[in-house]
Design a protein around this motif. Structure first.
Motif, mmCIF file in Angstrom:
data_model
loop_
_atom_site.group_PDB
_atom_site.id
_atom_site.type_symbol
_atom_site.label_atom_id
_atom_site.label_comp_id
_atom_site.label_asym_id
_atom_site.label_seq_id
_atom_site.Cartn_x
_atom_site.Cartn_y
_atom_site.Cartn_z
ATOM 1 N N UNK A 165 -4.807 -30.394 7.961
ATOM 2 C CA UNK A 165 -4.341 -30.604 9.335
ATOM 3 C C UNK A 165 -3.243 -31.666 9.353
ATOM 4 N N UNK A 166 -2.286 -31.547 10.277
ATOM 5 C CA UNK A 166 -1.227 -32.567 10.362
ATOM 6 C C UNK A 166 -1.785 -33.920 10.803
ATOM 7 N N UNK A 167 -0.979 -34.951 10.608
ATOM 8 C CA UNK A 167 -1.284 -36.265 11.150
ATOM 9 C C UNK A 167 -0.857 -36.295 12.615
ATOM 10 N N UNK A 168 -1.433 -37.228 13.361
ATOM 11 C CA UNK A 168 -1.011 -37.424 14.743
ATOM 12 C C UNK A 168 -0.708 -38.899 14.933
ATOM 13 N N UNK A 209 3.935 -36.528 17.332
ATOM 14 C CA UNK A 209 3.878 -37.719 18.176
ATOM 15 C C UNK A 209 3.265 -37.343 19.515
ATOM 16 N N UNK A 210 2.326 -38.149 19.980
ATOM 17 C CA UNK A 210 1.763 -37.983 21.321
ATOM 18 C C UNK A 210 2.416 -39.005 22.238
ATOM 19 N N UNK A 265 -2.775 -42.922 23.212
ATOM 20 C CA UNK A 265 -3.794 -43.383 22.271
ATOM 21 C C UNK A 265 -5.074 -42.579 22.433
ATOM 22 N N UNK A 266 -5.496 -42.361 23.674
ATOM 23 C CA UNK A 266 -6.721 -41.623 23.935
ATOM 24 C C UNK A 266 -6.619 -40.190 23.421
ATOM 25 N N UNK A 267 -5.493 -39.539 23.685
ATOM 26 C CA UNK A 267 -5.322 -38.151 23.258
ATOM 27 C C UNK A 267 -5.261 -38.048 21.729
ATOM 28 N N UNK A 268 -4.517 -38.965 21.101
ATOM 29 C CA UNK A 268 -4.410 -38.938 19.640
ATOM 30 C C UNK A 268 -5.766 -39.191 18.990
ATOM 31 N N UNK A 269 -6.530 -40.141 19.542
ATOM 32 C CA UNK A 269 -7.858 -40.417 18.981
ATOM 33 C C UNK A 269 -8.769 -39.210 19.110
ATOM 34 N N UNK A 270 -8.693 -38.514 20.233
ATOM 35 C CA UNK A 270 -9.554 -37.338 20.418
ATOM 36 C C UNK A 270 -9.192 -36.236 19.431
ATOM 37 N N UNK A 271 -7.916 -36.097 19.089
ATOM 38 C CA UNK A 271 -7.508 -35.098 18.099
ATOM 39 C C UNK A 271 -8.065 -35.448 16.723
ATOM 40 N N UNK A 301 -14.189 -44.508 20.164
ATOM 41 C CA UNK A 301 -13.985 -43.062 20.261
ATOM 42 C C UNK A 301 -14.765 -42.320 19.185
ATOM 43 N N UNK A 302 -14.994 -42.994 18.056
ATOM 44 C CA UNK A 302 -15.755 -42.398 16.952
ATOM 45 C C UNK A 302 -17.261 -42.647 17.072
#
Length: 339
Positions: free
Chosen positions: A5-8, A39-40, A108-114, A150-151
């Motif tokens: 999977x790609x990085x975010x 990038x988010x 940050x929230x969206x990237x962490x959820x991914x 988030x984790x």
């Protein structure tokens, strides 16, 4: 470097240098051999930034493309910077705003959820302005604690490591007054964080039998109690417990003799008792290549070891080396963990 999977990457405070450095990292993707990342953040802000004088080095053209899902990033990455667009943003550079802080928090929230969902192989977080975020409801000391929450990981079990080509360091205490450090140091804290660090060195850095050097708190490591007894009461007993568990730990050592070249050859990680004891040698040796890595999480999280640098935003003078190093390290750790 294929990592699945790609990085975010969350783009950080849009008034700062984070988005600009992600643009520069994408421009250098081929020369640096970077793994695909998305990038988010705000596509409109990124496009306006790319058009600003000095944002793209040597007049390089930056193509950007909005993507609906992270799965599209790898196909897009070679020709355009993939952006998961969270909406338009009119943000002046160098002057943080509440609107920008809300966008930074959403990114940050969206990237962490991914990352937590497994859709991203790792998360890279660009710098934020904590005071601005707290004004819009951010209730964590920093991004490390946010990603840990988030984790589902307790903040105290998320261990900060700073890593560069010459040195890796873990501070036992971080953003706290020096006068408060002795009371915070316990055998459980020291032993627990060193265990977490040792497991991470094995799993994410490929070091089968990590060698760990531990600094004392006081000058000359207390000199047998004449300059303080924390080494005798707290640090040495914690290290003895770890040795009985099979970990290769030495110390407590005098902090002023741990970081010369010959000494560094004898360990893979230096554990320090407070912030500056760890970060001064790291930044002296690897100032523009240091990476903040969060250990003890089920996801991989890295960040460049610098702040928002608002006065530099949009000037083109900020170096992308730490951001490139953070992206590379995230990809390398993801590859090792996947294997």
């Amino acid at each position: 470097m294929p990592v699945g999977a790609p990085l975010v990457a969350s783009f950080g405070d849009p008034a700062g240098i984070g988005p600009e450095l992600l643009l520069k990292a994408w421009i250098a993707r081929h020369d640096e051999g970077l793994a695909p990342f998305a990038v988010v953040g705000s596509l409109s802000h990124m496009e306006r930034l790319a058009a600003a004088p000095g944002a793209a080095p040597h007049g390089a053209h930056v193509e950007m493309r909005a993507i609906g899902t992270l799965d599209e990033a790898a196909d897009v990455f070679g020709d355009a910077l993939p952006v998961i667009d969270l909406g338009p943003l009119d943000q002046p550079l160098g002057r943080p705003t509440r609107e920008g802080a809300r966008m930074a928090l959403a990114a940050l929230d969206h990237a962490a959820s991914l990352a937590v969902s497994g859709k991203a192989s790792a998360i890279v977080t660009a710098p934020i302005a904590k005071a601005e975020l707290q004004a819009v409801g951010f209730d964590h000391p920093g991004q490390t604690e946010f990603v840990a929450a988030a984790c589902g990981v307790k903040a105290e079990d998320a261990v900060m490591m700073l890593a560069g080509p010459s040195l890796r360091v873990v501070p036992m205490t971080v953003h706290t007054a020096l006068s408060a450090v002795p009371a915070l140091l316990t055998q459980d804290l020291i032993a627990g964080r060193i265990r977490i660090a040792a497991r991470a060195l094995q799993r994410d850095f490929g070091i089968a039998h990590p060698r760990i050097a531990v600094a004392g708190l006081n000058p000359h490591a207390g000199e047998q109690g004449r300059m303080g007894d924390e080494e005798i009461r707290v640090i040495a007993p914690a290290l003895e417990i770890l040795r009985t568990e099979g970990l290769a730990v030495v110390g407590p050592l005098a902090g002023d003799t741990m970081f010369h070249a010959e000494a560094r050859e004898r360990y893979d990680l230096a554990v320090c008792m407070y912030h500056d004891q760890a970060l001064i040698p790291l930044k002296a040796l690897d100032f523009d290549r240091g990476v903040n890595v969060t250990l003890g999480l089920p996801v991989i999280r890295t960040s460049p070891d610098h702040g928002t640098a608002f006065p530099l935003a949009g000037t083109g003078r900020a170096s992308a080396n730490p951001t490139i190093a953070a992206i590379r390290m995230a990809a390398e750790c993801a590859q090792r963990r996947a294997a």
